[in-house]
Design an enzyme around this catalytic site. Structure first.
Site, PDB file in Angstrom:
ATOM      1  N   ASP A 182       0.853  -1.187   0.000  1.00  0.00           N
ATOM      2  CA  ASP A 182       0.000   0.000   0.000  1.00  0.00           C
ATOM      3  C   ASP A 182       0.897   1.247   0.000  1.00  0.00           C
ATOM      4  OD1 ASP A 182      -3.096   0.681   0.411  1.00  0.00           O
ATOM      5  OD2 ASP A 182      -1.948   2.107   1.597  1.00  0.00           O
ATOM      6  N   TYR A 315      -3.016  10.927   0.517  1.00  0.00           N
ATOM      7  CA  TYR A 315      -3.559  10.739  -0.833  1.00  0.00           C
ATOM      8  C   TYR A 315      -3.489  12.041  -1.622  1.00  0.00           C
ATOM      9  CZ  TYR A 315      -5.288   6.130   0.461  1.00  0.00           C
ATOM     10  OH  TYR A 315      -5.361   4.814   0.844  1.00  0.00           O
ATOM     11  N   HIS A 375      -4.523  -7.732   0.197  1.00  0.00           N
ATOM     12  CA  HIS A 375      -3.832  -6.455   0.321  1.00  0.00           C
ATOM     13  C   HIS A 375      -2.994  -6.345   1.594  1.00  0.00           C
ATOM     14  CE1 HIS A 375      -3.170  -2.298  -0.756  1.00  0.00           C
ATOM     15  NE2 HIS A 375      -3.621  -1.877   0.414  1.00  0.00           N
TER      16      HIS A 375
END
Length: 409
Positions: A182, A315, A375
């Site tokens: 990630d 982000y 993930h």
């Protein structure tokens, strides 16, 4: 606070626990859109699941027990001076192997994970059965967990990389290796690009890449053009297309309007629970999450030093690096020549690429394909990460002895 690392103990105040219970007691829950014959998860977390978990969070979940268990980890906090942003307090797990020649390993988590993801790796990577040993450092990233938050624009991937690199140097690890998924993937890549004299090798369990180009990788481009995708790669492209079509909405919001969703996450534990639980469900390979696991992950965000809203800022910063002259995604998807690279392909990852795409990222010494896992690999299938690291750094591995003076044995 002393400039030297200090032991750290998690200690959430009674006031914070009381505030959480009060907010949960006053929560309003949504109605459920009914669509017979269709999986209710297609619309997001089912309303009854949110209500059930929120009720357990309020009446049954024992944070003090979890807190005590987390405090059994070797946790520390230290000051790191980040250029342009001043001194940050960085929380980290630091397990020192009894083997003097153990390899320093920097573990970087992502969102919505935390330092807790490293816990299942600690025992098996400490050195046993003639396997390489590692000194493990697993920080809470700035804006996450029990590290400081940053409220000024411009703290992007380069700054995250700088923070973690300076932490390793402060701990006396002039040379080290990294592991991440990630955001840990992107930060690992940034460390390799910015500090190749220190970061000797990286292992990643999320791979984001592009098809090889004739201009830069002609042999890989030829292989890509002539060789059909295998079964894993075909299924992987389908999984990636699903994610882009049905699972990417959170990313669009967090990378464009983080303050908006941040308002909900800062104010409502139920909103935070639903926002994170959706990803734990959708991004894993049928992992049997217990209620206590889910609420532990969410509680670390709720009780975080900077608040749960801070975690989504990465982000925006990563998508807007030009405003501060930072590192771009294009920079990190290009070939990084001096850092040996190991990649783990997992069938339920959110972004899955063919082997030829992964080979464009750097000098690949290991591409492993696994039959299960998603993930959050270090939490779901920790044996996969352990197996890959042992393969890379073991006596027969291509990265054996890559860290000067530290063979792992």
């Amino acid at each position: 606070m002393s400039s030297q690392p200090q032991h750290f103990t998690i200690s959430v105040s009674e006031d914070s626990l009381g505030d959480l219970k009060q907010r949960l007691a006053l929560a309003r829950f949504p109605s459920q859109l009914e669509c017979p014959g269709q999986d209710p998860w297609e619309f997001g977390v089912p309303a009854q699941e949110v209500q059930r978990l929120a009720t357990y969070w309020k009446d049954g979940f024992n944070w003090r027990k979890v807190e005590s268990q987390l405090n059994e980890l070797p946790q520390y906090q230290t000051e790191i001076d980040v250029e342009g942003f001043g001194v940050l307090d960085i929380h980290f797990v630091h397990q020192v192997s009894p083997r003097q020649n153990a390899i320093p390993l920097l573990f970087s988590h992502g969102w919505p994970g935390s330092f807790i993801e490293v816990t299942k790796l600690l025992r098996t990577l400490n050195g046993s059965n003639d396997q390489p040993a590692f000194h493990i450092v697993a920080p809470s990233l700035p804006n996450f967990g029990f590290s400081s938050g940053v409220t000024r624009q411009g703290f992007g991937l380069a700054q995250y990389a700088e923070t973690l690199h300076k932490l390793m140097l402060k701990l006396g690890y002039e040379n080290y290796v990294t592991q991440g998924g990630d955001w840990g993937y992107w930060i690992t890549r940034a460390i390799g690009r910015l500090f190749p004299d220190h970061c000797k090798a990286s292992h990643v369990n999320m791979i984001v890449g592009q098809p090889p180009k004739w201009t830069s990788s002609p042999l890989l481009a030829l292989q890509h053009a002539l060789q059909p995708y295998n079964a894993r790669e075909k299924a992987g492209r389908e999984r990636s297309e699903w994610f882009g079509r049905a699972g990417y909405g959170y990313n669009k919001l967090q990378s464009t309007k983080p303050q908006t969703i941040g308002t909900a996450l800062a104010d409502s534990p139920v909103a935070l629970l639903a926002w994170i639980y959706e990803k734990l469900h959708d991004w894993t390979d049928s992992y049997p999450w217990s209620d206590d696991e889910i609420l532990t992950w969410v509680s670390i965000y709720w009780f975080s030093t900077a608040g749960p809203e801070a975690s989504v800022r990465i982000y925006y910063e990563a998508f807007h690096p030009d405003s501060v002259g930072g590192i771009s995604y294009a920079d990190l998807m290009s070939y990084i020549p001096r850092v040996q690279l190991g990649v783990a392909h997992l069938p339920r990852e959110i972004e899955i690429v063919p082997n030829t795409w992964a080979a464009t990222l750097g000098p690949v010494v290991l591409q492993s394909e696994h039959s299960s896992g998603g993930h959050f690999a270090a939490w779901e299938v920790p044996e996969v990460i352990v197996q890959d690291l042992r393969t890379m750094y073991g006596k027969k591995g291509l990265c054996f002895g890559i860290v000067p003076g530290r063979s792992g044995y």
